[in-house]
Motif scaffolding. Structure first.
Motif, PDB file in Angstrom:
ATOM      1  N   PRO A 222       0.816  -1.230   0.000  1.00 22.64           N
ATOM      2  CA  PRO A 222       0.000   0.000   0.000  1.00 22.64           C
ATOM      3  C   PRO A 222       0.848   1.278   0.000  1.00 22.64           C
ATOM      4  CG  PRO A 222      -0.912  -1.591   1.534  1.00 22.64           C
ATOM      5  CD  PRO A 222       0.408  -2.150   1.082  1.00 22.64           C
TER       6      PRO A 222
ATOM      7  N   HIS B  24      -4.081   6.597   2.634  1.00 20.07           N
ATOM      8  CA  HIS B  24      -5.536   6.781   2.567  1.00 20.07           C
ATOM      9  C   HIS B  24      -5.945   7.821   1.527  1.00 20.07           C
ATOM     10  CE1 HIS B  24      -6.554   3.843   5.559  1.00 20.07           C
ATOM     11  NE2 HIS B  24      -5.615   4.318   6.370  1.00 20.07           N
ATOM     12  N   ASN B  25      -4.982   8.673   1.125  1.00 21.53           N
ATOM     13  CA  ASN B  25      -5.233   9.644   0.062  1.00 21.53           C
ATOM     14  C   ASN B  25      -4.719   9.188  -1.298  1.00 21.53           C
ATOM     15  OD1 ASN B  25      -6.613  12.164   0.546  1.00 21.53           O
ATOM     16  ND2 ASN B  25      -5.171  12.356   2.270  1.00 21.53           N
ATOM     17  N   SER B  26      -4.675   7.877  -1.476  1.00 22.93           N
ATOM     18  CA  SER B  26      -4.220   7.320  -2.753  1.00 22.93           C
ATOM     19  C   SER B  26      -5.059   6.072  -2.989  1.00 22.93           C
ATOM     20  CB  SER B  26      -2.741   6.937  -2.672  1.00 22.93           C
ATOM     21  OG  SER B  26      -2.594   5.764  -1.895  1.00 22.93           O
ATOM     22  N   ASP B  27      -4.812   5.395  -4.133  1.00 19.25           N
ATOM     23  CA  ASP B  27      -5.537   4.127  -4.272  1.00 19.25           C
ATOM     24  C   ASP B  27      -4.613   2.936  -3.975  1.00 19.25           C
ATOM     25  OD1 ASP B  27      -4.072   4.464  -6.513  1.00 19.25           O
ATOM     26  OD2 ASP B  27      -5.752   4.423  -7.937  1.00 19.25           O
TER      27      ASP B  27
ATOM     28  N   GLU C  29      -6.574  -0.162  -2.805  1.00 19.53           N
ATOM     29  CA  GLU C  29      -7.289  -0.803  -3.925  1.00 19.53           C
ATOM     30  C   GLU C  29      -6.299  -1.526  -4.841  1.00 19.53           C
ATOM     31  OE1 GLU C  29      -7.803   2.225  -2.871  1.00 19.53           O
ATOM     32  OE2 GLU C  29      -9.955   2.571  -2.635  1.00 19.53           O
ATOM     33  N   GLN C  30      -5.171  -0.864  -5.124  1.00 20.82           N
ATOM     34  CA  GLN C  30      -4.182  -1.490  -6.008  1.00 20.82           C
ATOM     35  C   GLN C  30      -3.590  -2.748  -5.390  1.00 20.82           C
ATOM     36  OE1 GLN C  30      -2.110   2.424  -7.071  1.00 20.82           O
ATOM     37  NE2 GLN C  30      -1.589   1.154  -8.821  1.00 20.82           N
TER      38      GLN C  30
ATOM     39  N   TYR D 132       2.661   1.680  -3.472  1.00 21.54           N
ATOM     40  CA  TYR D 132       1.726   2.233  -4.460  1.00 21.54           C
ATOM     41  C   TYR D 132       1.451   3.713  -4.176  1.00 21.54           C
ATOM     42  CZ  TYR D 132       0.477  -2.278  -6.603  1.00 21.54           C
ATOM     43  OH  TYR D 132       0.502  -3.460  -7.292  1.00 21.54           O
ATOM     44  N   ALA D 133       1.244   4.044  -2.909  1.00 20.17           N
ATOM     45  CA  ALA D 133       0.946   5.431  -2.542  1.00 20.17           C
ATOM     46  C   ALA D 133       2.089   6.362  -2.948  1.00 20.17           C
ATOM     47  CB  ALA D 133       0.667   5.539  -1.046  1.00 20.17           C
TER      48      ALA D 133
ATOM     49  N   LYS E 155       1.942   8.133  -6.270  1.00 16.41           N
ATOM     50  CA  LYS E 155       1.157   9.361  -6.338  1.00 16.41           C
ATOM     51  C   LYS E 155       1.769  10.467  -5.469  1.00 16.41           C
ATOM     52  CE  LYS E 155      -3.428  11.254  -5.543  1.00 16.41           C
ATOM     53  NZ  LYS E 155      -4.696  11.077  -4.817  1.00 16.41           N
TER      54      LYS E 155
ATOM     55  N   LYS F 194      -5.145  -4.739  -3.283  1.00 13.80           N
ATOM     56  CA  LYS F 194      -6.185  -5.769  -3.401  1.00 13.80           C
ATOM     57  C   LYS F 194      -6.257  -6.307  -4.839  1.00 13.80           C
ATOM     58  CE  LYS F 194     -10.395  -7.527  -1.898  1.00 13.80           C
ATOM     59  NZ  LYS F 194     -11.420  -7.484  -0.887  1.00 13.80           N
TER      60      LYS F 194
END
Ligand code: FPP
Ligand code: MG
Ligand code: MG
Length: 331
Positions: free
Chosen positions: A251, A284-287, A290-291, A254-255, A258, A293
């Motif tokens: 997470p 929490h301010n990125s996806d 989700e990515q 990935y964050a 961004k 998952k």
């Protein structure tokens, strides 16, 4: 993901193989020093998810059905290997709690909190020693080599996790490699081991390995995701524990795509005051979640693909069903 029409509850399906697992392991851990046995047996309280034995036993029975015209009768050696798998896993947890200075696990005091670091380390060693003796009794050279490889991978994985966090480009590859070592290797080789014990040829054993590997990586991806979304209550351990330990998992990685300002924090392992909170906010301010998952889902789909090469049986269906459970678990 293709969900089989007839629902198969994996735990129910192999209940008779699994129900006495903790009890049987405790029996294996018996010895003349009562406190050493108590330390070693402490996490075998029947409260664990026992996902490794579950997958191993399902794989064993699915392979046996595949090879024996539908007869899924499990061999004693295959069940012993499922026990070994859980014992190796638990030994690493005992040592892991010392390394991570954790004082709780599964909602109860950690083994180190209860017995102290020194006894926990020796207790973990004792579990490994007993597991090693059980492997030796299986009398299968290939399986012995496989389990030696698992132990090396686990140690390498833990060491990789302690390593330097520099070099943005290689970070994700390093993370997936570490994830294979610390989690997927044991699942992959346990699956391969029971396949070999069932009489598989090389390509069938490889199928079992790939299934375990992909489920294992997905399992750890979800674990890393849950660390961000679960509270102490559901997981039985503190939330955002990985960040506090200085670990950058999927997470965060990935964050950082961004929020490049995260890279600096990752490199210094979130060691400055406020770093952990800043990283949490970025995630929490990125996806990133989700990515993560989505990636876990990709690994599960691959696992399903491998399971689908086995002949149709309730155990084969359960192997597919497990991937669903791995993806959607909340603890
Ligand atoms: C749990 O990870 C830890 C592991 C999966 C592997 C730990 C490996 C070692 C300690 C190396 C020693 C190896 C042997 C063979 C004894 P985590 O800290 O992310 O999980 P947690 O949240 O459950 O604590
Ligand atoms: Mg830990
Ligand atoms: Mg750890």
């Amino acid at each position: 993901i293709h969900i089989p029409d007839t629902p198969v509850e994996p735990h129910k399906l192999v209940e008779s193989d699994i129900q006495d697992l903790a009890k049987d392991i405790r029996k294996e851990l018996g010895g003349r020093h009562v406190e050493l046995c108590d330390v070693a047996a402490y996490y075998f309280d029947g409260q664990g998810k026992a996902i490794r034995p579950l997958i191993s036993i399902l794989m064993a029975r699915a392979i046996n059905a595949h090879l024996n015209g539908g007869d899924s009768f499990i061999k004693t050696s295959q069940r012993q290997l499922a026990l070994v798998s859980e014992m190796i896993h638990t030994a690493t947890l005992v040592h892991d709690d010392v390394i991570d200075t954790s004082d709780t696990r599964r909602g109860k005091p950690s083994v180190n909190a209860l017995f102290g670091q020194k006894k926990a380390i020796i207790g973990g060693d004792y579990i490994l020693a007993k597991a090693g003796a059980m492997v030796a009794r299986l009398n299968n050279d290939e399986v012995t080599q496989i389990l030696a490889q698992v132990l090396e991978d686990l140690v390498q994985g833990e060491f990789m996790q302690m390593g330097a966090n520099d070099g943005t480009s290689e970070r994700f590859t390093h993370y997936i490699g570490k994830t294979f070592n610390k989690t997927a290797s044991l699942m992959a080789y346990s699956c391969k081991g029971v396949a070999i014990l069932g009489g598989s040829d090389e390509s069938l054993a490889e199928m079992a390995f790939q299934y375990g590997k992909h489920v294992g990586i997905a399992f750890q991806l979800i674990d890393d995701l849950l660390d961000f979304v679960s509270s102490t209550q559901t997981m039985g351990k503190p939330a955002a524990a990985d960040l506090q330990l200085g670990l950058a998992t999927a997470p965060v990685l990935y964050a950082a795509q961004k929020h490049p300002q995260l890279n600096e924090l990752i490199e210094r392992r979130f060691s400055k005051p406020g770093d952990v909170q800043k990283a949490l906010d970025c995630v929490h301010n990125s996806d990133g979640l989700e990515q993560t998952k989505f990636l876990a889902q990709k690994y599960c789909l691959e696992a399903v693909h491998y399971a689908n090469t086995l002949i149709d049986s309730s155990y084969q269906k359960a192997l597919i069903n497990i991937t669903e459970k791995v993806l959607n678990r909340s603890k």
